[in-house]
Design a protein around this motif. Structure first.
Motif, mmCIF file in Angstrom:
data_model
loop_
_atom_site.group_PDB
_atom_site.id
_atom_site.type_symbol
_atom_site.label_atom_id
_atom_site.label_comp_id
_atom_site.label_asym_id
_atom_site.label_seq_id
_atom_site.Cartn_x
_atom_site.Cartn_y
_atom_site.Cartn_z
ATOM 1 N N MET A 27 70.160 72.572 34.978
ATOM 2 C CA MET A 27 69.152 71.987 34.093
ATOM 3 C C MET A 27 68.040 72.994 33.830
ATOM 4 S SD MET A 27 68.989 68.217 35.871
ATOM 5 C CE MET A 27 67.640 67.602 34.888
ATOM 6 N N ALA A 28 67.629 73.706 34.874
ATOM 7 C CA ALA A 28 66.569 74.707 34.723
ATOM 8 C C ALA A 28 66.985 75.801 33.750
ATOM 9 C CB ALA A 28 66.235 75.308 36.091
ATOM 10 N N ASN A 79 61.997 77.587 35.633
ATOM 11 C CA ASN A 79 62.268 78.131 36.963
ATOM 12 C C ASN A 79 62.931 77.044 37.805
ATOM 13 O OD1 ASN A 79 62.174 79.105 39.602
ATOM 14 N ND2 ASN A 79 60.139 79.986 39.385
ATOM 15 N N PRO A 80 64.096 77.322 38.435
ATOM 16 C CA PRO A 80 64.751 76.299 39.259
ATOM 17 C C PRO A 80 63.852 75.755 40.370
ATOM 18 C CG PRO A 80 66.203 78.181 38.942
ATOM 19 C CD PRO A 80 64.869 78.576 38.387
ATOM 20 N N SER A 139 51.410 75.631 41.717
ATOM 21 C CA SER A 139 51.733 75.814 40.310
ATOM 22 C C SER A 139 50.823 76.862 39.672
ATOM 23 C CB SER A 139 51.582 74.481 39.567
ATOM 24 O OG SER A 139 51.746 74.651 38.185
ATOM 25 N N ARG A 140 51.406 77.698 38.832
ATOM 26 C CA ARG A 140 50.622 78.703 38.120
ATOM 27 C C ARG A 140 49.999 78.134 36.854
ATOM 28 N NH1 ARG A 140 54.734 83.947 38.511
ATOM 29 N NH2 ARG A 140 54.711 84.129 40.794
ATOM 30 N N GLU A 141 50.558 77.013 36.368
ATOM 31 C CA GLU A 141 50.046 76.407 35.137
ATOM 32 C C GLU A 141 48.838 75.521 35.388
ATOM 33 O OE1 GLU A 141 53.253 76.230 36.010
ATOM 34 O OE2 GLU A 141 54.184 77.616 34.569
ATOM 35 N N ILE A 142 48.667 75.051 36.624
ATOM 36 C CA ILE A 142 47.582 74.116 36.956
ATOM 37 C C ILE A 142 46.616 74.793 37.923
ATOM 38 C CG2 ILE A 142 47.035 71.873 37.995
ATOM 39 C CD1 ILE A 142 49.826 70.946 37.177
ATOM 40 N N SER A 143 45.323 74.678 37.658
ATOM 41 C CA SER A 143 44.333 75.338 38.512
ATOM 42 C C SER A 143 44.284 74.677 39.886
ATOM 43 C CB SER A 143 42.949 75.273 37.856
ATOM 44 O OG SER A 143 42.440 73.953 37.904
ATOM 45 N N ARG A 144 43.932 75.482 40.881
ATOM 46 C CA ARG A 144 43.845 74.982 42.247
ATOM 47 C C ARG A 144 42.776 73.886 42.363
ATOM 48 N NH1 ARG A 144 45.359 77.755 46.865
ATOM 49 N NH2 ARG A 144 46.917 78.679 45.475
ATOM 50 N N LEU A 187 58.182 76.065 49.131
ATOM 51 C CA LEU A 187 59.182 77.009 48.622
ATOM 52 C C LEU A 187 58.560 77.980 47.628
ATOM 53 C CD1 LEU A 187 62.158 77.714 48.806
ATOM 54 C CD2 LEU A 187 62.629 76.003 47.055
ATOM 55 N N ASN A 188 57.703 77.480 46.764
ATOM 56 C CA ASN A 188 57.045 78.356 45.791
ATOM 57 C C ASN A 188 56.055 79.303 46.470
ATOM 58 O OD1 ASN A 188 57.741 77.800 42.809
ATOM 59 N ND2 ASN A 188 57.589 75.743 43.662
#
Length: 463
Positions: A42-43, A49-50, A226-231, A420-421
């Motif tokens: 699906m990824a 990214n899987p 996530s890199r798309e969402i700020s910490r 995992l990320n």
């Protein structure tokens, strides 16, 4: 004069109803497992990214958890048949939407809608059986229905791998369409529309607080790496989740019509069981997500073979069913859960010892042992939690447990994906196997630590 038997065989007039509820149970059980082996394919299709695809699982499970409190009230207010029919329609149409999705966000949207239908399927179906089938035949009905619940998870991983390898990933959702259509047709033939004469006003404010609490905690953890969402936004979600949890605790204590009254937690064993279920399920619920991903992404196993490889987990679960009762009767809940929680954690951590070169027979045995231990854990925790609840609290206590189980699954998968990320960033994508291994060690360690919760079970508690 012969005594009336406590349990009787299911009469023919109720078999179609049990078949109908089994359809819903099968659809839900299949859907929660068929997707695990399909995530890498699906990824690739969606250009994602899987390691980010755990959101597809979390969105569904979190939606189920959030909507479980609605199930009983809707069934009482609008009738079990109307509610069950609506659940199948929603689940089937959302499955079609998932199968036709062209990007990650469309898929997430339809997974949330699918979760709404899934949240109603099993609770309302079980409630319909409880209202319609005589109590002396209820055990036979539940036994028949449970077979469908076992078939879904047994078929799911292999079927998911087969479909993505020899067709496309879209079919893991489209396969629900003929099953759903059959369920819609049978509903009006098999299920009377039982309603309750008087229904309390729905606790909307409490429901909203529960949704904020669950979404805040699960998505806050899921978005940390996530890199798309700020910490900072992740922290805001987590804080909102914890604040809403505190507010609901106050609401449950003061609101007469609360979905889950605080008096439930005056029962010490129930409280221990709920807390234990919440934390001790993180690792066990994450494994069906992380193992197929490790096999395919790190060890380069084909999807169909990955599905076959994880089947021993389900077989181990089946093996454990007949032995759980005699074991607990012999050693008691406290000793059993203390030991088994540690064993489950150690087994999860030991998956970090596997490599692409691990012999097939050893991998199958490893998965089988985990499946048996994990099933023993879940059954014993559930039984402990509900065993001493008074009759007047049984319904709300069971609903709250169901909600906690699904919430724990969503947080467990979110935690596994986040770890995992984080470790993939730390080790680098060329050392992805190390990232999986370290994640498994962390999940196992969390499980071992939670054994402390079960040490609070009274030593003299009757079995």
């Amino acid at each position: 004069m012969t005594a009336t038997p406590t349990h009787q065989r299911l009469q023919p007039e109720f078999r179609l109803l049990v078949f109908l509820v089994s359809i819903g149970f099968f659809m839900q059980g299949l859907d929660t497992t068929i997707i695990n082996t399909a995530l890498p394919a699906m990824a690739q299709s969606l250009n994602e990214n899987p390691l980010r695809m755990h959101g597809v699982i979390i969105s569904y499970v979190l939606s189920v958890a959030a909507c479980i409190p609605l199930s009983g009230w809707l069934a009482d207010r609008f009738g079990v048949r109307n509610t069950f029919f609506a659940a199948i329609v929603i689940f089937t149409l959302a499955s079609l939407g998932c199968g036709l999705s062209h990007n990650f966000y469309q898929l997430i949207f339809f997974r949330v809608i699918q979760g709404l239908g899934g949240a109603l399927l099993l609770p309302v179906g079980r409630l319909a059986m409880l209202k319609i089938i005589p109590r002396v035949q209820f055990l036979s009905a539940m036994s028949m229905m449970s077979l469908a619940g076992l078939l879904g998870p047994l078929m799911g991983p292999t079927l998911g791998g087969y479909l993505v390898e020899y067709a496309t990933w879209h079919w893991i959702f489209l396969i629900n369409l003929p099953i759903g259509l059959l369920g819609m047709f049978v509903t009006f033939k098999a299920m009377p529309n039982k309603t309750e004469p008087s229904v309390q006003k729905f606790d909307l404010s409490g429901f909203i607080l529960l949704i904020i609490a669950m979404v805040g905690m699960a998505l806050g953890i899921e978005s940390l790496a996530s890199r798309e969402i700020s910490r900072n936004f992740s922290y805001i979600l987590l804080i909102a989740g914890f604040v809403a949890t505190g507010l609901y605790a106050y609401h449950a204590h003061t609101h007469q019509n609360a979905l889950f009254r605080s008096q439930l937690f005056k029962n010490k064993v129930y409280t221990i069981g709920i807390i234990g279920n919440f934390f001790a399920r993180f690792g066990g619920n994450a494994i069906p997500f992380i193992l197929p991903l490790m096999l395919q992404v790190a060890f380069k196993v084909e999807p169909f073979m990955a599905g076959i490889m994880v089947t021993p987990v389900v077989l181990g679960s089946l093996f454990s069913k007949p032995i759980i009762r005699p074991i607990i009767q012999r050693v008691g809940y406290r000793h059993f859960l203390l030991i088994n929680t540690v064993l489950v954690g150690a087994c999860i951590a030991s998956f970090s010892l596997t490599t692409a070169d691990t012999p097939m027979w050893l991998r199958a045995l490893h998965f089988f042992i985990f499946g048996a231990l994990n099933s023993l854990q879940f059954v014993s925790m559930n039984t402990l939690t509900l065993k001493d609840l008074p009759q007047q609290d049984a319904s709300s206590g069971n609903s709250f447990l169901s909600m906690i189980m699904m919430l724990s699954m969503s947080i467990g998968v979110a935690l596994a994906g986040t770890l995992l990320n984080i470790f993939t960033t730390y080790y680098g994508t060329d050392q992805i196997t190390h990232a999986f291994h370290t994640t498994l060690i962390c999940l196992g360690a969390i499980n071992i630590i939670t054994a402390y919760i079960f040490s609070q079970i009274p030593k003299d508690m009757p079995i």
